[in-house]
Design an enzyme around this catalytic site. Structure first.
Site, PDB file in Angstrom:
ATOM      1  N   GLU A 161      16.331 -18.471  -8.833  1.00 30.68           N
ATOM      2  CA  GLU A 161      15.970 -16.892  -9.358  1.00 30.68           C
ATOM      3  C   GLU A 161      15.617 -16.687 -10.433  1.00 30.68           C
ATOM      4  O   GLU A 161      14.391 -16.132 -10.830  1.00 30.68           O
ATOM      5  CB  GLU A 161      17.330 -16.090  -9.100  1.00 30.68           C
ATOM      6  CG  GLU A 161      17.146 -14.601  -9.427  1.00 30.68           C
ATOM      7  CD  GLU A 161      16.069 -13.706  -8.491  1.00 30.68           C
ATOM      8  OE1 GLU A 161      15.686 -14.385  -7.607  1.00 30.68           O
ATOM      9  OE2 GLU A 161      15.718 -12.780  -9.085  1.00 30.68           O
ATOM     10  N   ASN A 166      -1.467   1.867   5.840  1.00 29.20           N
ATOM     11  CA  ASN A 166      -0.617   0.699   5.352  1.00 29.20           C
ATOM     12  C   ASN A 166      -0.204  -0.092   6.353  1.00 29.20           C
ATOM     13  O   ASN A 166       0.250   0.456   7.568  1.00 29.20           O
ATOM     14  CB  ASN A 166       0.388   1.535   4.616  1.00 29.20           C
ATOM     15  CG  ASN A 166       1.688   0.458   4.272  1.00 29.20           C
ATOM     16  OD1 ASN A 166       1.277  -0.751   3.934  1.00 29.20           O
ATOM     17  ND2 ASN A 166       2.759   0.790   4.019  1.00 29.20           N
ATOM     18  N   GLY A 167      -0.429  -1.288   6.437  1.00 27.65           N
ATOM     19  CA  GLY A 167      -0.056  -2.362   7.623  1.00 27.65           C
ATOM     20  C   GLY A 167      -1.227  -3.016   7.988  1.00 27.65           C
ATOM     21  O   GLY A 167      -2.308  -3.326   7.217  1.00 27.65           O
ATOM     22  N   CYS A 214       0.790  -1.280   0.004  1.00 24.55           N
ATOM     23  CA  CYS A 214      -0.013  -0.037  -0.025  1.00 24.55           C
ATOM     24  C   CYS A 214       0.827   1.193   0.110  1.00 24.55           C
ATOM     25  O   CYS A 214       1.912   1.263   0.559  1.00 24.55           O
ATOM     26  CB  CYS A 214      -1.074   0.056   1.183  1.00 24.55           C
ATOM     27  SG  CYS A 214      -2.350  -1.345   1.621  1.00 24.55           S
ATOM     28  N   TRP A 265      -3.006  -2.691  -1.373  1.00 20.37           N
ATOM     29  CA  TRP A 265      -2.822  -4.104  -1.750  1.00 20.37           C
ATOM     30  C   TRP A 265      -3.339  -4.765  -0.636  1.00 20.37           C
ATOM     31  O   TRP A 265      -3.086  -4.669   0.586  1.00 20.37           O
ATOM     32  CB  TRP A 265      -1.170  -4.314  -1.585  1.00 20.37           C
ATOM     33  CG  TRP A 265      -0.787  -5.843  -1.940  1.00 20.37           C
ATOM     34  CD1 TRP A 265      -0.546  -6.225  -2.902  1.00 20.37           C
ATOM     35  CD2 TRP A 265      -0.624  -6.794  -1.046  1.00 20.37           C
ATOM     36  NE1 TRP A 265      -0.368  -7.468  -2.931  1.00 20.37           N
ATOM     37  CE2 TRP A 265      -0.325  -7.899  -1.837  1.00 20.37           C
ATOM     38  CE3 TRP A 265      -0.919  -7.025   0.432  1.00 20.37           C
ATOM     39  CZ2 TRP A 265       0.011  -9.389  -1.100  1.00 20.37           C
ATOM     40  CZ3 TRP A 265      -0.506  -8.339   0.996  1.00 20.37           C
ATOM     41  CH2 TRP A 265      -0.270  -9.389   0.163  1.00 20.37           C
ATOM     42  N   LYS A 296       5.399  -4.565  -4.228  1.00 18.01           N
ATOM     43  CA  LYS A 296       7.187  -4.358  -4.176  1.00 18.01           C
ATOM     44  C   LYS A 296       7.618  -4.704  -2.990  1.00 18.01           C
ATOM     45  O   LYS A 296       8.695  -5.278  -2.766  1.00 18.01           O
ATOM     46  CB  LYS A 296       7.441  -3.082  -4.773  1.00 18.01           C
ATOM     47  CG  LYS A 296       9.007  -2.832  -4.872  1.00 18.01           C
ATOM     48  CD  LYS A 296       9.438  -3.762  -6.165  1.00 18.01           C
ATOM     49  CE  LYS A 296      11.231  -3.642  -6.207  1.00 18.01           C
ATOM     50  NZ  LYS A 296      11.657  -4.650  -6.941  1.00 18.01           N
ATOM     51  N   GLU A 340       6.565 -15.295 -11.623  1.00 16.00           N
ATOM     52  CA  GLU A 340       5.949 -13.924 -10.852  1.00 16.00           C
ATOM     53  C   GLU A 340       5.686 -13.180 -11.915  1.00 16.00           C
ATOM     54  O   GLU A 340       4.616 -12.408 -11.482  1.00 16.00           O
ATOM     55  CB  GLU A 340       6.808 -13.098  -9.696  1.00 16.00           C
ATOM     56  CG  GLU A 340       7.989 -12.547 -10.255  1.00 16.00           C
ATOM     57  CD  GLU A 340       8.911 -11.986  -8.818  1.00 16.00           C
ATOM     58  OE1 GLU A 340       8.111 -11.653  -7.878  1.00 16.00           O
ATOM     59  OE2 GLU A 340      10.029 -11.704  -9.091  1.00 16.00           O
ATOM     60  N   ARG A 366       3.859  -0.540  -4.855  1.00 11.74           N
ATOM     61  CA  ARG A 366       3.499  -0.922  -3.421  1.00 11.74           C
ATOM     62  C   ARG A 366       2.211  -1.713  -3.623  1.00 11.74           C
ATOM     63  O   ARG A 366       1.976  -2.335  -2.486  1.00 11.74           O
ATOM     64  CB  ARG A 366       3.566   0.272  -2.379  1.00 11.74           C
ATOM     65  CG  ARG A 366       4.591   0.993  -2.416  1.00 11.74           C
ATOM     66  CD  ARG A 366       4.834   2.152  -1.413  1.00 11.74           C
ATOM     67  NE  ARG A 366       4.518   1.643  -0.216  1.00 11.74           N
ATOM     68  CZ  ARG A 366       5.493   1.153   0.774  1.00 11.74           C
ATOM     69  NH1 ARG A 366       6.817   1.229   0.202  1.00 11.74           N
ATOM     70  NH2 ARG A 366       5.372   0.759   2.019  1.00 11.74           N
ATOM     71  N   HIS A 379      16.315 -37.803  -8.484  1.00 11.42           N
ATOM     72  CA  HIS A 379      15.278 -37.935  -7.220  1.00 11.42           C
ATOM     73  C   HIS A 379      14.151 -37.911  -7.408  1.00 11.42           C
ATOM     74  O   HIS A 379      13.237 -37.679  -6.397  1.00 11.42           O
ATOM     75  CB  HIS A 379      16.170 -37.480  -6.086  1.00 11.42           C
ATOM     76  CG  HIS A 379      17.567 -37.748  -5.985  1.00 11.42           C
ATOM     77  ND1 HIS A 379      18.108 -39.227  -5.675  1.00 11.42           N
ATOM     78  CD2 HIS A 379      18.676 -36.836  -6.240  1.00 11.42           C
ATOM     79  CE1 HIS A 379      19.351 -39.021  -5.443  1.00 11.42           C
ATOM     80  NE2 HIS A 379      19.878 -37.933  -5.940  1.00 11.42           N
ATOM     81  N   LYS A 424      11.739 -15.507 -11.209  1.00 19.25           N
ATOM     82  CA  LYS A 424      11.485 -14.329 -12.145  1.00 19.25           C
ATOM     83  C   LYS A 424      10.321 -14.782 -13.280  1.00 19.25           C
ATOM     84  O   LYS A 424       9.160 -14.045 -13.581  1.00 19.25           O
ATOM     85  CB  LYS A 424      12.572 -13.967 -13.089  1.00 19.25           C
ATOM     86  CG  LYS A 424      13.470 -13.138 -12.309  1.00 19.25           C
ATOM     87  CD  LYS A 424      13.221 -11.618 -11.865  1.00 19.25           C
ATOM     88  CE  LYS A 424      12.572 -11.744 -10.565  1.00 19.25           C
ATOM     89  NZ  LYS A 424      13.475 -11.760  -9.416  1.00 19.25           N
TER      90      LYS A 424
HETATM   91  O1  M6R Z   1      12.689  -6.049  -0.444  1.00 13.40           O
HETATM   92  P1  M6R Z   1      13.049  -7.248  -0.167  1.00 13.40           P
HETATM   93  O2  M6R Z   1      14.424  -7.477  -0.680  1.00 13.40           O
HETATM   94  O3  M6R Z   1      13.064  -7.541   1.596  1.00 13.40           O
HETATM   95  O4  M6R Z   1      11.936  -8.157  -0.591  1.00 13.40           O
HETATM   96  C1  M6R Z   1      11.823  -9.466  -0.616  1.00 13.40           C
HETATM   97  C2  M6R Z   1      11.091 -10.270  -1.512  1.00 13.40           C
HETATM   98  O5  M6R Z   1       9.855  -9.755  -1.307  1.00 13.40           O
HETATM   99  C3  M6R Z   1      11.293  -9.797  -3.119  1.00 13.40           C
HETATM  100  O6  M6R Z   1      12.540 -10.240  -3.308  1.00 13.40           O
HETATM  101  C4  M6R Z   1      10.280 -10.626  -3.914  1.00 13.40           C
HETATM  102  O7  M6R Z   1      10.651 -11.925  -3.851  1.00 13.40           O
HETATM  103  C5  M6R Z   1      10.338 -10.302  -5.376  1.00 13.40           C
HETATM  104  N1  M6R Z   1       9.197  -9.969  -5.914  1.00 13.40           N
HETATM  105  C6  M6R Z   1      11.183 -11.031  -6.249  1.00 13.40           C
HETATM  106  O8  M6R Z   1      11.124 -10.427  -7.692  1.00 13.40           O
END
Ligand code: M6R
Length: 614
Positions: A487, A101-102, A2, A75, A609, A494, A27, A510, A491
């Site tokens: 990673e 926010n929270g 948010c 969010w 984010k 998501e 956000r 396995h 990517k």
């Molecule tokens: O801000 P942070 O690095 O603590 O965030 C951690 C994860 O939320 C963040 O890396 C998330 O997995 C991303 N969407 C990955 O692209």
């Protein structure tokens, strides 16, 4: 999650606020709303489901006048994304409007209590409970908004950044924070409020970062007054922000994610600047030098992080163990905080976070601190909560990352972890001079090698078109390339919503090998490193089952170019620096597949984010 924006001054609040909300959409973006007090003292609130542009359309024929306002891009946590649940929410008498926010954890108890007094709720949110609670305290005690907010927040359990407008007081915004960020921008006879500095940077470089349990009264005619929940006043600490507008705009790229992928050579250079000398024979991380004894006397390092930052942590483990011979454990912050982990005062906890606001990582830090551990932070967002909660640390200095999918932050984190391991290893005498020099020298070459990889963009676009159909992907790697595989898979899933799994290549036999058929694309990081022959065998096993192999190989590798279905050739580098080069084509592959599928790359569904809720 948010985003909050507020403005009070002489200008039209709406335009400034809408622009600010757009900058904060990373956000959260499932609904948005704004509250404005017009010059006749009317409190207008407009809300819509969807993005900020929907709110803009909705308000075209509405009264959007006024030079004081607060707004929100959401969010969802409590209650589905819809107009009713969108913020701002009103107090019962509709004289107060609040954005939040929270999460208010004890909202159910507070709500029950208010309902027993006759209060009625329109939404399913915890936020409406908070503003009705503030309104109730204010009216039943006949006190001002600041005092009522203090009293209410004393009862609240949870995390919050809030901003409140009072219809009968068009000269003041009240805002407060606990575990969720809030920044006040100070201009000439005007003030700004935002979840981070990006909506503010255009107007002023003077900001005050609110601390936990601080409440600010922003008065148009006076100044800002900061008090805590018990009315103890503190002097605002004014900081200068170094962000510039270019850093938070797309700069001609269609998406922030693509811009951020292409920025990586420059980012890595910025990350190393002032830390690696001109001759490329020495690395100095000042935080390590300042706390050398504490760090070198560590019996163990524990890395806590989430998501992409956790993947960087897996690479950090290998680097630190290899170069410093100190054992390292890597933990998901969300798991660590709810176990009863064995943490001692001679442990060093490394917390990695791009945003510096991730709730689980912050909680893991607090837990480790309570057990006496020393905390080292690796963050990107300057002045965010995690750097403030740690004993020391290093910024990655890659500039604001706005695309929800993390790219340049990952390579920045790996660069800092490499410099950390080198600095510690040298101080600890656990690294041979020759090895040290070769890694430092090669680290200096990485930005140029990344540029070469970026030149493969067109080839990767072609490849992406062929795989847009896929429903599943497997990513494989070994050693330093295993976290790169994780990673790459993250990517892809998501932003393209294609199911993707990352595995250590040898684990295939396995179980996961059962998934291989002619439909299954398998991305294998198979560069010429110490495990090359082993990975080659793993690829043969996949080919024997008709899997379609996309191999990430070292330039000139004739063997794999004859075996794999598709190859992406990378410049050669030292094994431990390979993640910095090999991650880039996987970022591009995910990006272009998502674009081919028509997805919203910068703001994928269900994500935000900055994950400031647990
Ligand atoms: O801000 P942070 O690095 O603590 O965030 C951690 C994860 O939320 C963040 O890396 C998330 O997995 C991303 N969407 C990955 O692209």
């Amino acid at each position: 999650m948010c985003g909050i924006v507020g403005y009070i001054g002489q200008r039209n609040a709406f335009d400034i606020i809408i622009k600010g909300l757009k900058r904060l959409e990373y956000r959260g973006y499932d609904s948005a709303g704004i509250a404005l007090i017009n010059n006749e003292g009317k409190l207008n609130v407009y809300k819509t489901k969807g993005k900020v542009s929907e709110l803009e359309n909705h308000t075209i024929d509405k009264d959007i006048s006024g030079n004081i306002g607060i707004a929100h891009t959401r969010w969802a946590t409590h209650g589905e994304p819809c107009t009713v649940n969108a913020h701002p929410h009103f107090s019962f008498s509709e004289s107060l409007a609040l954005v939040h926010n929270g999460i208010i954890e004890n909202y159910a108890t507070l709500k029950e209590n208010l309902q027993s007094k006759g209060y009625i709720f329109k939404s399913s949110t915890d936020t409406e409970v908070l503003i009705q609670f503030i309104g109730h305290i204010m009216e039943s005690n006949d006190i001002d908004l600041l005092t009522a907010t203090q009293l209410a927040l004393q009862e609240v359990v949870g995390a919050y950044a809030i901003a409140v407008l009072e219809k009968n007081n068009p000269n003041t915004i009240i805002a407060a924070r606990k575990s969720s960020p809030l920044v006040v921008g100070i201009g000439e006879n005007e003030f700004f409020l935002a979840s981070d500095a990006t909506p503010i940077v255009e107007y002023t470089d003077k900001v005050v970062y609110l601390k936990d349990e601080e409440i600010v009264a922003i008065n148009r005619e006076k100044d800002i007054k900061i008090v805590n929940l018990y009315n103890v006043e503190t002097t605002p600490e004014i900081k200068q922000i170094t962000l510039n507008l270019g850093q938070i705009e797309k700069g001609g790229y269609p998406h922030f994610m693509l811009k951020e992928i292409f920025e990586q050579p420059g980012c890595i250079y910025d990350c190393m600047r002032g830390r690696i000398n001109m001759e490329a024979d020495n690395v100095v991380l000042s935080a390590v030098i300042d706390y050398k004894e504490r760090l070198l006397n560590a019996k163990r390092f524990v890395i806590v992080a989430c998501g992409t930052s956790w993947h960087a942590g897996l690479i950090g483990k290998q680097l630190i163990e290899m170069l410093c011979r100190i054992p390292v454990e890597v933990e998901y912050a969300s798991e660590f905080r709810y176990r009863d982990p064995v943490i001692n005062s001679d442990d060093v906890v490394i917390a990695i976070s791009q945003s510096g606001e991730t709730a689980d990582t912050l909680a893991a830090i607090e837990l480790a601190k309570s057990k006496g551990a020393f905390i080292y932070g690796i963050c990107n967002a300057v002045g965010s909560s995690i750097p403030r909660a740690t004993h020391t640390g290093s910024y990655i200095h890659v500039g604001p990352e706005i695309g929800v999918a993390s790219t340049k932050a990952f390579t920045g984190q790996v660069t800092v972890l490499t410099m950390l391991a080198l600095t510690l290893g040298k101080a600890n005498n656990t690294i041979k001079e020759e090895t040290y020099l070769s890694i430092v020298k090669e680290l200096n070459n990485i930005p140029e090698k990344m540029k070469k990889v970026l030149e493969l963009n067109n080839q990767i676009i072609e490849l992406s078109r062929m795989f847009t159909y896929a429903h599943n992907f497997i990513y494989l790697g070994r050693g330093f390339s295993y976290p790169v595989a994780l990673e790459g898979a993250l990517k892809l899933k998501e932003i393209s919503y294609i199911h993707a799994e990352g595995y250590p290549a040898a684990e295939m036999k396995h179980g996961p090998i059962a998934l291989i058929d002619a439909e299954m694309p398998v991305v294998v990081i198979a560069t010429k490193n110490a495990l090359y022959d082993k990975v080659l065998s793993n690829i043969q096993e996949i080919k024997a089952r008709n899997g379609r192999v996309i191999a990430i190989i070292t330039e000139g590798d004739k063997i794999l170019s004859n075996i794999a279905d598709f190859c992406i050739e990378l410049p050669d580098t030292i094994d431990c620096l390979e993640p910095l080069v090999a991650t880039v084509p996987l970022q591009l592959l995910a990006y272009h597949i998502a674009v081919c599928k028509g997805m919203n790359v910068d703001q994928p569904r269900n994500l935000a984010k900055s994950v400031t809720v647990e």
